[in-house]
Design an enzyme around this catalytic site. Structure first.
Site, mmCIF file in Angstrom:
data_model
loop_
_atom_site.group_PDB
_atom_site.id
_atom_site.type_symbol
_atom_site.label_atom_id
_atom_site.label_comp_id
_atom_site.label_asym_id
_atom_site.label_seq_id
_atom_site.Cartn_x
_atom_site.Cartn_y
_atom_site.Cartn_z
ATOM 1 N N HIS A 1 0.720 -1.316 -0.054
ATOM 2 C CA HIS A 1 0.020 -0.179 -0.139
ATOM 3 C C HIS A 1 0.671 1.173 -0.091
ATOM 4 C CE1 HIS A 1 -3.247 2.666 1.637
ATOM 5 N NE2 HIS A 1 -2.126 3.417 2.193
ATOM 6 N N GLU A 2 2.008 1.535 0.994
ATOM 7 C CA GLU A 2 2.610 2.332 0.937
ATOM 8 C C GLU A 2 3.440 2.751 -0.165
ATOM 9 O OE1 GLU A 2 2.598 4.643 3.233
ATOM 10 O OE2 GLU A 2 0.707 3.668 4.199
ATOM 11 N N HIS B 1 2.000 4.484 -3.229
ATOM 12 C CA HIS B 1 2.000 5.790 -3.018
ATOM 13 C C HIS B 1 3.139 6.397 -3.677
ATOM 14 C CE1 HIS B 1 -1.555 6.279 -0.543
ATOM 15 N NE2 HIS B 1 -0.962 5.930 0.546
ATOM 16 N N GLU C 1 -5.917 7.266 -0.731
ATOM 17 C CA GLU C 1 -5.825 5.677 0.025
ATOM 18 C C GLU C 1 -6.608 4.719 -0.416
ATOM 19 O OE1 GLU C 1 -4.154 5.587 2.631
ATOM 20 O OE2 GLU C 1 -3.155 7.742 2.529
#
Length: 302
Positions: free
Chosen positions: A144-145, A148, A219
């Site tokens: 997930h990070e 970004h 997100e």
């Protein structure tokens, strides 16, 4: 030659929202500086130097400032073999350069990414997160990070947030720094000068709302990209549920220290169960995120 795109699923919705947010906030910023220049004509060189200097400093150093503020400490593969191993697997899956890897000494279970590009990216996990998650859950969070970083929305959020805050900084400099000079009440420039605080408040409010809207969408986009890349949306859903449940057990003082950096975190930290900050949250609700992951899981199982 620019490198090829990563294997993270592209998100045209995110790209469009980032471009629109940057355009609208940039337009607000230009209008605001234009009003300042009209009102403080004799001080225009100082205004341009200060605004330009602050913007450049924010772009080049904001990621380091954020990492330092959140207590990130870069670690080697020898110091954190499991964390580095997880990052290595995600990089191989995504076909992207390995970011710097860091750990923050905090019991708040969270993770974040900073950096204006893949070359300067840093991915950090807290000790609280590392203690609580299973390997497949940790992989989902870190994927997930890293999405970004791949989608470059960390840099966009940093710049977008800064342009709104800069309106307030310029106003304080103008009103307290001696730029403002006494003018007759019927002087158009004097009227403009009186409008600066009001215009600043409007610029900040619109910037605040735009960045919050972008933040919530990014997100969801990162959850979706991570689930598709790893092929295990259930692991990410499990991590979300576990981390969210653990937040209620973290001391209020620790949560308050983390709250200023909520826009960077995997899951926001709230110092109260019913915080007014939830109204303008940087993240979608847990229910929204779990519902999206459930749909992805269903689609992948077909």
């Amino acid at each position: 030659m620019p490198r090829a795109r990563s294997r993270y699923a592209p998100d045209r919705g995110l790209t469009g929202r980032m471009a629109t947010t940057m355009f609208l906030i940039g337009l607000l910023y230009v209008v605001f500086v234009g009003v300042l220049l009209a009102a403080l004509r004799g001080s225009w060189p100082i205004i341009l130097i200060i605004t330009g200097g602050l913007f450049i400093a924010q772009f080049w150093f904001s990621d380091r400032i954020a990492a330092y503020g959140m207590g990130a400490r870069e670690v080697t593969p020898e110091q954190a073999p499991e964390l580095h191993g997880t990052i290595d697997r995600i990089c191989a899956l995504a076909d992207m350069p390995k970011p710097k890897v860091a750990i923050a000494e905090s019991d708040v279970p969270n993770a974040f990414a900073t950096g204006r590009s893949e070359k300067t990216a840093l991915v950090c996990a807290t000790t609280g997160l590392l203690r609580r998650l299973e390997p497949e859950e940790l992989e989902g969070v870190l994927a997930h990070e890293m999405s970004h970083v791949a989608h470059r929305d960390v840099a966009v959020m940093t710049i977008a947030s800064f342009l709104g805050v800069l309106a307030g900084i310029i106003t304080r400099i103008a009103l307290w720094g001696g730029f403002a000079r006494s003018r007759p009440g019927n002087d158009p420039a004097g009227i403009l000068l009186l409008l600066i605080p009001l215009i600043s408040a409007v610029v900040y409010a619109i910037s605040f709302l735009l960045t919050r809207l972008l933040s919530r969408y990014r997100e969801l986009s990162a959850d979706r990209a991570a689930a598709l890349l790893t092929g295990r949306p259930s692991a990410l859903a499990s991590a979300l549920t576990k981390v969210s449940g653990q937040m209620a057990r973290i001391p209020t003082e620790d949560l308050r220290k983390a709250e200023p950096y909520n826009a960077f975190y995997f899951l926001p930290a709230f110092s109260a169960k019913e915080s007014i900050g939830r109204i303008f949250s940087t993240h979608p609700t847990l229910e929204q995120r779990l519902d999206q992951l459930s749909r992805i899981s269903t689609d992948l199982s077909r």
